[in-house]
Design an enzyme around this catalytic site. Structure first.
Site, short mmCIF file in Angstrom:
data_model
loop_
_atom_site.label_atom_id
_atom_site.label_comp_id
_atom_site.label_asym_id
_atom_site.label_seq_id
_atom_site.Cartn_x
_atom_site.Cartn_y
_atom_site.Cartn_z
N ARG A 33 0.86 -1.17 0.00
CA ARG A 33 0.00 0.00 0.00
C ARG A 33 0.90 1.22 0.00
O ARG A 33 2.13 1.11 0.10
CB ARG A 33 -1.03 0.01 1.15
CG ARG A 33 -0.66 -0.62 2.46
CD ARG A 33 0.43 0.06 3.23
NE ARG A 33 0.19 1.48 3.40
CZ ARG A 33 1.10 2.38 3.62
NH1 ARG A 33 2.38 2.03 3.71
NH2 ARG A 33 0.81 3.65 3.75
N GLY A 34 0.24 2.41 -0.10
CA GLY A 34 1.03 3.63 -0.27
C GLY A 34 1.04 3.95 -1.76
O GLY A 34 1.31 3.07 -2.60
N ALA A 35 0.77 5.22 -2.08
CA ALA A 35 0.54 5.59 -3.48
C ALA A 35 1.69 5.21 -4.43
O ALA A 35 1.46 4.52 -5.43
CB ALA A 35 0.25 7.09 -3.55
N ARG A 70 -7.64 -0.12 -6.56
CA ARG A 70 -7.82 0.97 -5.58
C ARG A 70 -7.99 2.28 -6.38
O ARG A 70 -7.20 2.58 -7.26
CB ARG A 70 -6.62 1.06 -4.61
CG ARG A 70 -6.45 -0.21 -3.76
CD ARG A 70 -5.53 0.03 -2.58
NE ARG A 70 -6.14 0.85 -1.56
CZ ARG A 70 -5.47 1.40 -0.53
NH1 ARG A 70 -4.17 1.23 -0.44
NH2 ARG A 70 -6.09 2.12 0.37
N GLN A 177 -1.87 2.55 10.06
CA GLN A 177 -0.60 2.59 9.31
C GLN A 177 0.47 3.38 10.07
O GLN A 177 1.66 3.11 9.94
CB GLN A 177 -0.81 3.24 7.93
CG GLN A 177 -1.58 2.38 6.94
CD GLN A 177 -3.05 2.73 6.94
OE1 GLN A 177 -3.61 3.09 7.97
NE2 GLN A 177 -3.68 2.61 5.78
N ASP A 218 -2.02 11.00 -2.00
CA ASP A 218 -2.46 9.97 -2.94
C ASP A 218 -2.85 10.55 -4.28
O ASP A 218 -2.81 9.87 -5.30
CB ASP A 218 -3.61 9.16 -2.33
CG ASP A 218 -3.08 8.29 -1.21
OD1 ASP A 218 -2.95 8.78 -0.08
OD2 ASP A 218 -2.72 7.12 -1.50
N ASN A 228 -5.36 12.55 0.74
CA ASN A 228 -4.42 11.71 1.50
C ASN A 228 -5.24 10.94 2.52
O ASN A 228 -6.46 11.09 2.63
CB ASN A 228 -3.33 12.57 2.14
CG ASN A 228 -2.18 11.73 2.69
OD1 ASN A 228 -1.69 10.82 2.00
ND2 ASN A 228 -1.76 11.98 3.91
N LYS A 229 -4.55 10.14 3.30
CA LYS A 229 -5.22 9.28 4.28
C LYS A 229 -6.22 10.06 5.13
O LYS A 229 -5.93 11.17 5.56
CB LYS A 229 -4.15 8.63 5.17
CG LYS A 229 -4.64 7.70 6.24
CD LYS A 229 -5.53 6.60 5.72
CE LYS A 229 -4.94 5.80 4.60
NZ LYS A 229 -5.93 4.91 3.92
O1 MRU Z 1 -4.47 3.33 2.31
P1 MRU Z 1 -3.00 3.51 2.21
O2 MRU Z 1 -2.25 2.97 3.36
O3 MRU Z 1 -2.47 3.04 0.89
O4 MRU Z 1 -2.80 5.09 2.24
C1 MRU Z 1 -1.53 5.63 2.13
C2 MRU Z 1 -1.50 7.08 2.30
O5 MRU Z 1 -2.51 7.74 2.43
C3 MRU Z 1 -0.16 7.74 2.22
O6 MRU Z 1 -0.12 8.87 3.03
C4 MRU Z 1 0.09 8.17 0.77
O7 MRU Z 1 -0.13 7.09 -0.09
C5 MRU Z 1 1.43 8.69 0.57
S1 MRU Z 1 2.61 7.37 0.59
C6 MRU Z 1 4.16 7.93 0.25
#
Ligand code: MRU
Length: 324
Positions: A33-35, A70, A177, A218, A228-229
């Site tokens: 996970r993570g963009a 996603r 996370q 994201d 973002n999250k």
């Molecule tokens: O749902 P996730 O864990 O994939 O969400 C991740 C985030 O929101 C991060 O802050 C974002 O992707 C930046 S990662 C460098």
């Protein structure tokens, strides 16, 4: 090999993907996970699919399957668009080798880009106050990318350079996370950090205990709004109220020039069970309803600056357009 992030922080388990479906499920279930990382993972998924079927139809089906995993992080679409652009014009017999090569290239590029983001963001940690008190949300460290991370890249660089840094890590309900992943990463790197519940962050900032907020993204819209999250918006509001600078750190692949503003960014809604239970144990009376939006939108006006591998720009239409 991929680190199964659903097993952290308790176990470091490496998984092996051998099929397109392994990759798609791995992204959907948030093993990765993570963009930036899901973009890189998607290219690997395409390469795996090409082993079985490198025809036009095979490539199109793989891209379609991975695109549906996603919806919010635009890095996924960016990576898949690149696969189509670079692989579709090739002869079928050339696609598998080219897909494998592309998977390596995007991984190396991501590591280089994140380091450049970190270097560009180092000035946000300068000043007289030591240790620098950073607040971050979710996980925007190396687990969310190939190396370095985005929001945590300057933290790692500063720490390596001997600058005293302390990171406030918000737990990031419901999937934690921050508590599970960011704390794990920072601990391994020896960076001092403290986990707080999400709702404590406003009070931390009011008490002057945060010098700067650094978060990832994201998707960044053309006007500078940032997805973002979920919980990022509330932190930006508190930072604005308390005069704490609030920076968004991301590679330019996170910018969606075709999305005019945050109101039209698709927000992933995940299963309500993630809210209703913690570690498999119910936290609500049975039958309780829950909604589980995984991301929120922070309006551009609350963002001090957007820092990419190309430096810092203001969160404005002009600033974002300069990164085209
Ligand atoms: O749902 P996730 O864990 O994939 O969400 C991740 C985030 O929101 C991060 O802050 C974002 O992707 C930046 S990662 C460098």
């Amino acid at each position: 090999m991929v680190i199964d992030q659903t097993r952290l922080p308790h176990a470091l388990v490496l998984g092996k993907w051998t099929t397109l479906e392994d990759a798609a499920r791995g992204i959907e279930t948030m093993q990765v996970r993570g963009a930036p990382l899901i973009g890189v993972a998607a290219v690997h998924g395409v390469a795996l699919a090409l082993r079985d079927d490198a025809s036009d139809d095979g490539l199109a089906k793989a891209v379609h399957r991975l695109r549906a995993t996603r919806p919010t992080a635009v890095n996924l679409a960016w990576a898949l668009d690149r696969c189509e652009r670079e692989l579709a014009p090739l002869a079928v017999s050339e696609r598998l080798a080219a897909g494998r090569e592309l998977a390596l290239v995007v991984a190396v590029e991501d590591a280089d880009t994140c380091r450049a983001v970190g270097l560009a963001a180092l000035p946000t940690l300068s000043g007289e106050r030591r240790p620098v008190q950073v607040l971050t949300h979710c996980n925007a460290g190396w687990l969310a990318t190939v190396e370095w991370g985005t929001a945590l890249a300057p933290v790692y660089l500063a720490h390596e350079a001997g600058v005293p840094v302390h990171v406030w890590v918000s737990e990031t309900r419901p999937r934690n996370q921050g508590a599970a992943l960011t704390a794990w990463e920072l601990g391994r790197a020896g960076v001092p950090h403290t986990v707080v519940v999400d709702s404590a962050c406003g009070q931390l900032m009011r008490n002057g205990m945060v010098h700067v907020c650094l978060v990832g993204a994201d998707r960044i819209a053309a006007n500078g709004d940032v997805a973002n999250k979920v919980g990022t918006y509330l932190k930006a509001l508190a930072a604005h109220d308390c005069g704490v600078p609030f920076y968004v750190l991301a590679p330019t692949s996170t910018i969606d020039h075709d999305t005019p503003d945050g109101s039209v960014i698709p927000i992933e809604e995940r299963d309500a069970s993630e809210v209703l239970a913690l570690g498999g144990v119910a936290v609500t009376p049975s039958g309780t309803a829950a909604r589980n939006w995984a991301f929120d939108i922070t309006p551009a006006r609350l963002i001090t600056g957007i820092i990419t591998e190309r430096g810092m720009v203001p969160a404005t239409t002009e600033g974002i357009a300069s990164l085209r």
